[in-house]
Scaffold this active site. Structure first.
Site, short mmCIF file in Angstrom:
data_model
loop_
_atom_site.label_atom_id
_atom_site.label_comp_id
_atom_site.label_asym_id
_atom_site.label_seq_id
_atom_site.Cartn_x
_atom_site.Cartn_y
_atom_site.Cartn_z
N HIS A 206 0.85 -1.19 0.00
CA HIS A 206 0.00 0.00 0.00
C HIS A 206 0.89 1.25 0.00
O HIS A 206 1.27 1.73 1.07
CB HIS A 206 -0.90 0.02 1.24
CG HIS A 206 -1.95 -1.04 1.26
ND1 HIS A 206 -2.35 -1.67 2.42
CD2 HIS A 206 -2.68 -1.59 0.27
CE1 HIS A 206 -3.31 -2.55 2.14
NE2 HIS A 206 -3.51 -2.52 0.84
N PHE B 228 4.06 -0.75 5.08
CA PHE B 228 4.61 -2.00 5.60
C PHE B 228 3.59 -3.14 5.53
O PHE B 228 3.44 -3.92 6.46
CB PHE B 228 5.10 -1.84 7.05
CG PHE B 228 5.80 -0.55 7.33
CD1 PHE B 228 6.78 -0.06 6.47
CD2 PHE B 228 5.49 0.20 8.45
CE1 PHE B 228 7.44 1.14 6.74
CE2 PHE B 228 6.14 1.40 8.71
CZ PHE B 228 7.10 1.87 7.85
N HIS B 229 2.91 -3.25 4.38
CA HIS B 229 1.90 -4.29 4.19
C HIS B 229 2.24 -5.19 3.00
O HIS B 229 1.44 -5.36 2.09
CB HIS B 229 0.53 -3.64 3.95
CG HIS B 229 0.04 -2.80 5.07
ND1 HIS B 229 -0.99 -1.88 4.92
CD2 HIS B 229 0.42 -2.72 6.37
CE1 HIS B 229 -1.21 -1.28 6.08
NE2 HIS B 229 -0.37 -1.77 6.97
N PRO B 230 3.42 -5.81 2.98
CA PRO B 230 3.77 -6.65 1.82
C PRO B 230 2.96 -7.94 1.79
O PRO B 230 2.62 -8.51 2.83
CB PRO B 230 5.26 -6.94 2.06
CG PRO B 230 5.41 -6.91 3.55
CD PRO B 230 4.48 -5.82 4.00
#
Length: 571
Positions: A298, A467-469
């Site tokens: 994101h 930090f949403h891999p």
């Protein structure tokens, strides 16, 4: 090669690699059966650092021994910038250092996967099972589950003012972002906290299970490869400091190391794009070209406004606030940082394509730069991004960091960048509302204007990640709908990497639900209806990379154990 105590390799029924959000759930759920031997392996230490448990302390964990401390490689559509990517290297994984927002995502996210057993309605019972929401039980919320979900206890006036300003700008107010009928709007986020302290998945799921004699937790042990013999995962090989360690699994190896480390571990084990593995001298076990591909995130960009009112999180270390947190679990030290936000659309469609986060502090360089003034930071992130990146091996050395490139805004037609620009316009409009006037006195980091060129330039210069891999070991290309690795028996992956597309919203709740269902799949209490179409057929090679498991092994000692060698500590 020896087991954790220097003897023969220890034997378990299930090896769960990675004690992050998914691994903690699986270790807890699988060990509910007394006769099943479960070993949870974590590369980092126990979660006994106070900054893990004090919500505002998360930023102090960045770039420390509890952080994998990754960065992207040069991002070609961001002027060659490299973006910092913190990942928890500790019991609880990134749930021990995230923003604690409890968000399930949109119904269409799951339904859009087109996978049997993975629709939103399929997963809703698992969301409810895991949840202990302080609002109580309802048709869409759970009470009494392991994961505490509560209202934020920071109660910063800037967060409330942001929501009021969004409503003044024409957006709707939202009370419950996890109501399946809610599509968009702004409000205060619920958080995974218990009595004002972080409720990570280690706190929620793992700690209550530690007294079970059939559960062993190995800390400070980094797994280097999965041992595959005859096309079947037989165990793992790794090291604690300089001591080589081998563990065996009689039933399954379950990889839960996240969207960066799970594809890395598969590739180090010979499972991935065959040509790339051969170039690095890694014998091929299964040719799966999509391992490490399909990386999603994101992308986000904040506006920052400074002001003269002493209400930002800069005041958190004051004696009265330290006392309040100790006595009440409230105040600025209880802040999860992104306290408020919302969802909006830049164009017509079935679901929002923008999410906003508002933080009552000067948030610069994703928290790496120290704030200099009282400030508020807020801005949009792109949901349903079309850009795709990759995780590849930089070296066959298992201690080398993987090569990560997200390729933000690399979707070709410019849709992702256009979406963020539309979100920046919305954020600027919110900033002009009366409710925020007291907190937007001095623009600190904002675009030169709301013109198209200035907004696009700002987006490229200031984009960071939330930090949403996800997506790098996806069902349908790397895994089947039962989360089993194609072409290798007794091996599954369970974490954010399994998502074919990233959910709209902060993904920790989704990963928890995925792990809850995965536990039932492993135990055989959930089925995989129908079949899933596989887009890349696995080519299987039965030659194990390196030495296989030898010796008869030994059963783990009776009694719950958390073992970490000299560097470890019981939890």
């Amino acid at each position: 090669m020896s087991g954790p105590r220097g003897g023969p390799a220890a034997v378990y029924d299930y090896l769960v690699v990675g004690a992050g959000s998914a691994g903690c759930v699986l270790a807890a759920r699988l060990s509910e059966a007394p006769g099943v031997r479960v070993c949870l392996v974590e590369a980092g230490p126990a979660d006994d650092d106070e900054n893990v448990h004090v919500p505002l302390g998360a930023g102090r964990l960045f770039r420390t021994r509890l952080d994998w401390d990754y960065d992207t490689h040069d991002e070609p559509f961001l002027g060659g910038r490299r973006l910092y990517l913190p990942r928890g290297r500790v019991l609880g994984g990134s749930s021990s250092m995230n923003g604690m927002v409890y968000m399930r995502g949109h119904r269409s996210d799951y339904d859009g996967w087109g996978l049997p057993g993975w629709t939103f309605d399929d997963l809703l019972p698992y969301f409810i099972r895991s949840e202990d929401n302080e609002r109580g039980r309802s048709p869409v919320h759970g009470a009494g589950g392991p994961l505490s979900v509560s209202e934020g206890r920071s109660r910063n006036p800037m967060s409330t003012a942001f929501v009021e300003a969004a409503v003044q700008a024409g957006h709707t107010a939202v009370d419950d972002f996890n109501d399946p009928d809610v599509r968009e709007g702004f409000g205060l986020y619920q958080v995974t906290q218990r009595d004002g302290r972080r409720c990570s998945n280690a706190t929620a799921f793992l700690r209550p299970a530690l007294e079970r004699p059939n559960l062993t937790v190995e800390t400070n042990l980094q797994v280097h490869r999965i041992v595959v013999e005859g096309g079947r995962a037989r165990g793992v090989a790794g090291a604690r400091l300089d001591e080589a360690v081998e563990l065996r699994a009689e039933r399954e190896v379950i990889v839960c190391t996240g969207a960066y480390n799970s594809p890395q571990l598969l590739m180090l084990s010979g499972i991935g794009p065959a040509d790339e593995l051969r170039e690095l001298g890694i014998p091929v076990v299964a040719d799966l070209p999509m391992v490490g591909r399909n990386l999603q995130d994101h992308p986000s960009a904040n506006l920052v406004f400074a002001h003269s009112r002493p209400v930002s999180l800069l005041i958190a270390d004051g004696a009265e606030h330290v006392r309040r947190f100790a006595e009440e679990g409230a105040g600025p030290l209880a802040s999860n940082v992104p306290e408020a936000g919302g969802f909006a659309r830049s164009r017509s469609g079935p679901a929002p394509d923008l999410q906003f986060h508002a933080s009552p502090l000067m948030l610069l360089d994703v928290g790496l730069a120290a704030p200099t003034d009282h400030a508020i930071s807020f801005g949009p992130c792109v949901l349903g991004a079309r850009s795709r990146g990759s995780v590849t091996l930089a070296s066959p050395d298992p201690t080398a960091k993987p090569r990560i490139r997200h390729a933000y805004y690399g979707d070709g037609d410019g849709a992702d960048l256009a979406t963020l620009v539309a979100g920046l316009r919305m954020a600027l409009e919110i900033s002009r509302q009366a409710a925020l006037a007291a907190y937007t006195e001095k623009p600190h980091l904002v675009p030169e204007s709301d013109g198209e060129a200035d907004l696009r330039d700002y987006a490229r210069r200031c984009t960071q990640t939330l930090f949403h891999p996800a997506g790098t070991c996806a069902m349908g290309t790397v895994l089947d709908a039962g989360l089993r690795v194609l072409g290798v028996e007794a091996l599954r992956v369970v974490d954010a990497s399994v998502m074919p597309t990233l959910v709209r919203g902060n993904p920790n709740a989704a990963v928890t639900s995925i792990a809850e269902r995965a536990a039932d799949l492993v135990r055989g209490t959930a089925s995989v209806p129908g079949t899933v179409s596989v887009h890349n057929t696995a080519s299987v090679h039965n030659t194990a990379p390196g030495r296989g498991v030898t010796g008869s092994g030994t059963a783990p000692a009776a009694g719950a154990a958390v073992r970490g060698g000299a560097a470890g500590s019981p939890v």
